[in-house]
Design a protein around this motif. Structure first.
Motif, PDB file in Angstrom:
ATOM      1  N   ARG A 191       0.857  -1.199   0.000  1.00 27.48           N
ATOM      2  CA  ARG A 191       0.000   0.000   0.000  1.00 27.48           C
ATOM      3  C   ARG A 191       0.884   1.237   0.000  1.00 27.48           C
ATOM      4  NH1 ARG A 191      -5.595  -0.336   2.088  1.00 27.48           N
ATOM      5  NH2 ARG A 191      -6.157  -2.533   2.323  1.00 27.48           N
ATOM      6  N   GLN A 192       0.504   2.220  -0.783  1.00 30.31           N
ATOM      7  CA  GLN A 192       1.330   3.422  -0.898  1.00 30.31           C
ATOM      8  C   GLN A 192       0.443   4.661  -0.998  1.00 30.31           C
ATOM      9  OE1 GLN A 192       4.945   3.372  -3.274  1.00 30.31           O
ATOM     10  NE2 GLN A 192       4.215   1.548  -4.324  1.00 30.31           N
ATOM     11  N   GLY A 193       1.049   5.776  -0.672  1.00 31.08           N
ATOM     12  CA  GLY A 193       0.433   7.071  -0.945  1.00 31.08           C
ATOM     13  C   GLY A 193      -0.644   7.476   0.040  1.00 31.08           C
ATOM     14  N   GLN A 194      -1.126   8.690  -0.145  1.00 34.62           N
ATOM     15  CA  GLN A 194      -2.156   9.213   0.754  1.00 34.62           C
ATOM     16  C   GLN A 194      -3.429   8.371   0.686  1.00 34.62           C
ATOM     17  OE1 GLN A 194      -4.300  12.787  -0.225  1.00 34.62           O
ATOM     18  NE2 GLN A 194      -3.876  13.720   1.773  1.00 34.62           N
ATOM     19  N   LEU A 195      -3.706   7.780  -0.496  1.00 33.59           N
ATOM     20  CA  LEU A 195      -4.920   6.969  -0.620  1.00 33.59           C
ATOM     21  C   LEU A 195      -4.729   5.555  -0.084  1.00 33.59           C
ATOM     22  CD1 LEU A 195      -6.366   8.102  -4.079  1.00 33.59           C
ATOM     23  CD2 LEU A 195      -6.574   9.172  -1.843  1.00 33.59           C
ATOM     24  N   ILE A 232       1.078   8.454  -9.019  1.00 35.23           N
ATOM     25  CA  ILE A 232       0.549   9.805  -8.838  1.00 35.23           C
ATOM     26  C   ILE A 232      -0.929   9.727  -8.486  1.00 35.23           C
ATOM     27  CG2 ILE A 232       0.024  11.959 -10.063  1.00 35.23           C
ATOM     28  CD1 ILE A 232       2.786  11.469 -11.550  1.00 35.23           C
ATOM     29  N   GLY A 233      -1.630   8.790  -9.119  1.00 35.78           N
ATOM     30  CA  GLY A 233      -3.046   8.578  -8.813  1.00 35.78           C
ATOM     31  C   GLY A 233      -3.257   8.176  -7.358  1.00 35.78           C
ATOM     32  N   LEU A 234      -2.340   7.419  -6.807  1.00 33.26           N
ATOM     33  CA  LEU A 234      -2.433   7.012  -5.394  1.00 33.26           C
ATOM     34  C   LEU A 234      -1.977   8.124  -4.456  1.00 33.26           C
ATOM     35  CD1 LEU A 234      -0.737   3.469  -5.480  1.00 33.26           C
ATOM     36  CD2 LEU A 234      -3.112   4.060  -5.911  1.00 33.26           C
ATOM     37  N   ARG A 235      -1.527   9.223  -5.049  1.00 33.98           N
ATOM     38  CA  ARG A 235      -0.913  10.328  -4.305  1.00 33.98           C
ATOM     39  C   ARG A 235       0.334   9.832  -3.564  1.00 33.98           C
ATOM     40  NH1 ARG A 235      -6.161  13.826  -2.148  1.00 33.98           N
ATOM     41  NH2 ARG A 235      -7.050  14.148  -4.207  1.00 33.98           N
ATOM     42  N   ALA A 236       1.081   8.986  -4.263  1.00 37.70           N
ATOM     43  CA  ALA A 236       2.353   8.500  -3.727  1.00 37.70           C
ATOM     44  C   ALA A 236       3.473   9.232  -4.449  1.00 37.70           C
ATOM     45  CB  ALA A 236       2.486   7.001  -3.946  1.00 37.70           C
ATOM     46  N   GLU A 237       4.643   9.297  -3.805  1.00 38.06           N
ATOM     47  CA  GLU A 237       5.806   9.910  -4.434  1.00 38.06           C
ATOM     48  C   GLU A 237       6.327   8.951  -5.499  1.00 38.06           C
ATOM     49  OE1 GLU A 237       6.583  12.951  -3.459  1.00 38.06           O
ATOM     50  OE2 GLU A 237       8.259  13.135  -4.852  1.00 38.06           O
ATOM     51  N   ALA A 238       6.316   9.400  -6.757  1.00 32.26           N
ATOM     52  CA  ALA A 238       6.795   8.525  -7.830  1.00 32.26           C
ATOM     53  C   ALA A 238       8.302   8.342  -7.688  1.00 32.26           C
ATOM     54  CB  ALA A 238       6.448   9.120  -9.183  1.00 32.26           C
ATOM     55  N   VAL A 272       4.017   8.865   0.797  1.00 29.90           N
ATOM     56  CA  VAL A 272       3.019   9.877   0.437  1.00 29.90           C
ATOM     57  C   VAL A 272       3.709  10.969  -0.388  1.00 29.90           C
ATOM     58  CG1 VAL A 272       1.427  11.619   1.339  1.00 29.90           C
ATOM     59  CG2 VAL A 272       1.632   9.392   2.473  1.00 29.90           C
ATOM     60  N   ALA A 273       3.076  11.367  -1.489  1.00 28.98           N
ATOM     61  CA  ALA A 273       3.658  12.403  -2.344  1.00 28.98           C
ATOM     62  C   ALA A 273       3.891  13.671  -1.541  1.00 28.98           C
ATOM     63  CB  ALA A 273       2.725  12.684  -3.524  1.00 28.98           C
ATOM     64  N   ARG A 274       4.964  14.363  -1.872  1.00 28.94           N
ATOM     65  CA  ARG A 274       5.350  15.556  -1.103  1.00 28.94           C
ATOM     66  C   ARG A 274       4.197  16.546  -0.966  1.00 28.94           C
ATOM     67  NH1 ARG A 274      10.102  16.361  -4.421  1.00 28.94           N
ATOM     68  NH2 ARG A 274      10.945  14.300  -4.056  1.00 28.94           N
TER      69      ARG A 274
END
Lengths: 256, 151, 149, 106
Positions: free
Chosen positions: A164-168, A219-225, C122-124
């Motif tokens: 699991r990754q990102g804000q989502l 990017i869709g997951l709001r994760a850092e690519a 989480v993206a910056r």
């Protein structure tokens, strides 16, 4: 530990072959099958598939001398000699110890043999060369190498795929394994088999690599690519190609 | 010699048509009617003879295949002079105008267009006798779910 | 699963300045399968909540769920319809399911809308931010509570 | 570098109606979109596509920004006599590309 990896590798080969032998029981679908008829026709017709513009550019670049060695790709690789190459990458090149994908392999050839600067990620030249090489494997089954040294990289890819990754707080697997075929907004979620790369994606209005597509998802997951040269992409590509083993390559694919 | 990434082409993909600024001009059914009037003048438009093929549901409005076919013998005495295509919700109502003649043999053209939203598309054929025939089609554009645009 | 009975849970939230002025709740009390107390002092507004749910880049809800918002075409089929949510759940239950559904089902695919901890890479742009603000969560809860059928 | 893909038959019978298809690399930037800096990216489109048969114009298309990137056009032509089909794209920022293909009619 090493023996265990090899055993695991053999097991997955067997399972994949078995699935193929079952024919109709193979539930894997290319994203092509989830597209409307108009887009399928656009991909099928080489005189209408915009990806073919890049295949043509790639063919011209392939024959053009470059670098301090003033050699072209064609000086070493004869016509049609790239057949099957795209179906087995990523792979570990001779004398190397870690895998590279097809773009990485093209750039290795440039720096080592042509003694030229590597081509920038997603640059038109790199994508065109890749499209030209991949086009020669069109219709061939995806055939990842059995090299046991790839197993840990594939395992890393599988782990990233399920992480699991990102804000989502979502993973690749949540959408593309557990919910493939359902609608995310109006869009059918594909099973994420890399059968058509490089693809002409209508959203991009351009040709793009599997890396670019993976970055889209992150990017869709709001994760850092990851950075374009990150080994994580090669690991993911290895895992995805293994998962799609035996499916036919369609490059250059058209996707929405 | 490496060629630099085509930044413009890259950026072209990085935003969607659907993020058009609200301040930008936007065609409306009225604007489309006005644009059609510019082409047709006082002429009467009749429905028929024209076939407009578009997928009823498109996955991405950036590239929508479109074919217009017009029933016509395409002879010097009786042919299609022009095919015009309009839309009602893009920033501009005009899409393209194709000029044809007897040398074309048949009045069939295909291209690919952009649609900013679900909307009606109208094709109008102008014949050598000065008549106007038309067809229209409604296209539903699926909204993109996972887009590259980072904000 | 969360056991019945009052259970205080600290959700460590790096509160953006904008809410600091409105007095955000950085302590959220979970009781059973609900968060009974509102997250914000301003009461939720159902009309604003509906707009958030319908907005594909704010609430994101209709990417996965369908709901009684007929003007929005192409709703998702990954998750249950939002119709009847207000009949199935109390306001407090709705609030916990939006704030952090993983407290009820660790395998849920529902994103945690009001949590900043335990997330990876989480993206910056979104680092330290919750998907919705406390006020937005209250607006969505207020809207969902109206969906009785 | 050729940035055009043309598909037309190399031979045709006299009077045969042949299909000509052409794809060209071009961003077709609409002039309505903001770039990453928030400012509108200037319009950059192909405005006109013209086809000739041995120099005589047989087809023309005036394009608005609603034509998709990397424009594709397909049209038909009566094969009258052997010679060359000329295709020409012109547009913003001095864009001009000309290509020719040969066709034998007989």
């Amino acid at each position: 530990m090493r023996t265990a990896w090899i055993a695991l590798g053999l097991a997955s080969v067997f399972v994949a072959t078995f699935a193929l032998a079952q024919g109709a029981a193979d539930k894997r679908r290319s994203g092509y099958q989830d597209m409307g008829e108009a887009l399928q026709k656009m991909q099928d017709d080489d005189t209408a598939n915009p990806g073919m513009l890049f295949v043509q550019l790639g063919e011209q670049l392939f024959g053009r001398p470059a670098g301090a060695a003033n050699k072209s790709c064609a000086d070493c690789h004869g016509a049609g000699s790239m057949k099957g190459v795209a179906a087995r990458y990523p792979a570990i090149p001779k004398d190397a110890d870690k895998p590279v994908d097809l773009e990485g392999r093209i750039n290795l050839c440039r720096t080592a043999n042509q003694r030229a600067e590597p081509l920038a990620p997603e640059s038109r030249d790199l994508l065109s060369l890749e499209a030209y090489v991949a086009f020669q494997s069109r219709g061939q089954p995806i055939a990842p190498p059995s090299d046991p040294r790839l197993a840990p990289f594939r395992a890393q890819g599988a782990e990233i795929y399920r992480r699991r990754q990102g804000q989502l707080n979502l993973s690749c697997a949540i959408c593309h394994d557990d919910n493939a075929g359902k609608k995310l907004a109006g869009v059918t979620i594909p099973q994420a088999h890399p059968t058509g790369y490089p693809i002409y994606r209508l959203e991009w209005q351009a040709l793009g690599s599997l890396k670019r597509r993976l970055r889209n998802c992150l990017i869709g997951l709001r994760a850092e690519a990851y950075a374009y040269d990150a080994p994580e992409y090669v690991a993911l590509e290895l895992y995805l190609m293994d998962r799609a083993k035996g499916m036919l390559l369609e490059a250059p694919g058209v996707r929405p | 010699m490496p060629s630099p990434p085509d930044r413009r082409a890259f950026l072209a993909g990085a935003a969607l048509l659907t993020v058009l600024p609200l301040s930008a001009a936007r065609a409306t059914p009225d604007a489309m009617a006005a644009a059609i009037k510019e082409v047709v003048g006082e002429g009467t438009i009749r429905e028929g003879k024209v076939k407009l093929d578009l997928p009823p549901l498109v996955e991405n409005g950036n590239v929508v295949p479109l074919t217009v076919s017009v029933e016509s013998p395409m002879t010097p005495a009786d042919h299609v002079k022009a095919i015009h295509v309009f839309n009602e919700k893009n920033p501009q109502p005009h899409v393209f105008s194709a000029r044809l003649g007897p040398r074309n043999g048949k009045a069939v053209i295909a291209t690919r267009i952009k649609l900013a939203d679900s909307q009606k598309i109208v094709a109008i054929a102008e014949t050598s006798s000065g008549a106007f025939w038309s067809a229209s089609a409604d296209v539903i554009v699926t909204l993109a779910a996972c887009i590259e645009d980072v904000t | 699963m969360v056991r019945a009975g009052p259970l205080a849970v600290l959700l460590a939230l790096a509160a953006p300045a904008a809410w600091a002025q409105q007095g955000p709740r950085d302590v959220v009390v979970v009781e059973g399968d609900a968060i009974p107390e509102p997250l914000a002092t301003r009461p939720g507004d159902a009309a604003r909540g509906r707009a958030i749910v319908a907005n594909r880049s704010v609430g994101l809800c209709l990417l996965c769920h369908s709901g009684p918002i007929p003007e929005e075409r192409f709703q998702g089929t990954l998750a249950p319809s939002l119709a009847g949510a207000g009949a199935r759940w109390s306001v407090g239950q709705l609030r916990l399911r939006i704030v952090d559904g993983a407290r009820l089902n660790p395998d849920t695919i529902m994103p945690p809308y009001y949590r900043t901890t335990g997330l990876r890479r989480v993206a910056r742009t979104f680092e330290g931010k919750t998907i919705l603000t406390a006020e937005q969560v209250e607006d969505v809860v207020a809207y969902l509570a109206t969906l009785k059928e | 570098m050729t940035n055009v893909l043309i598909n037309a038959p190399k031979t045709a019978r006299p009077g045969e109606i042949v299909e000509i298809k052409a794809l060209i690399l071009h961003p077709m930037e609409t002039g309505f979109r903001p770039g990453t800096n928030g400012r509108i990216i200037p319009r950059n489109i192909i405005e006109r596509f013209t086809a000739t048969w041995n120099g005589a114009e047989i087809f023309r298309m005036e394009m608005s920004p609603a034509i998709a990137a990397n424009p594709f056009v397909s049209f038909f032509a009566v094969a009258t006599e052997s010679g060359t089909i000329g295709l020409r794209w012109t547009g913003d920022q001095g864009f001009l590309v000309e290509e020719q293909v040969a066709i034998a009619v007989g």
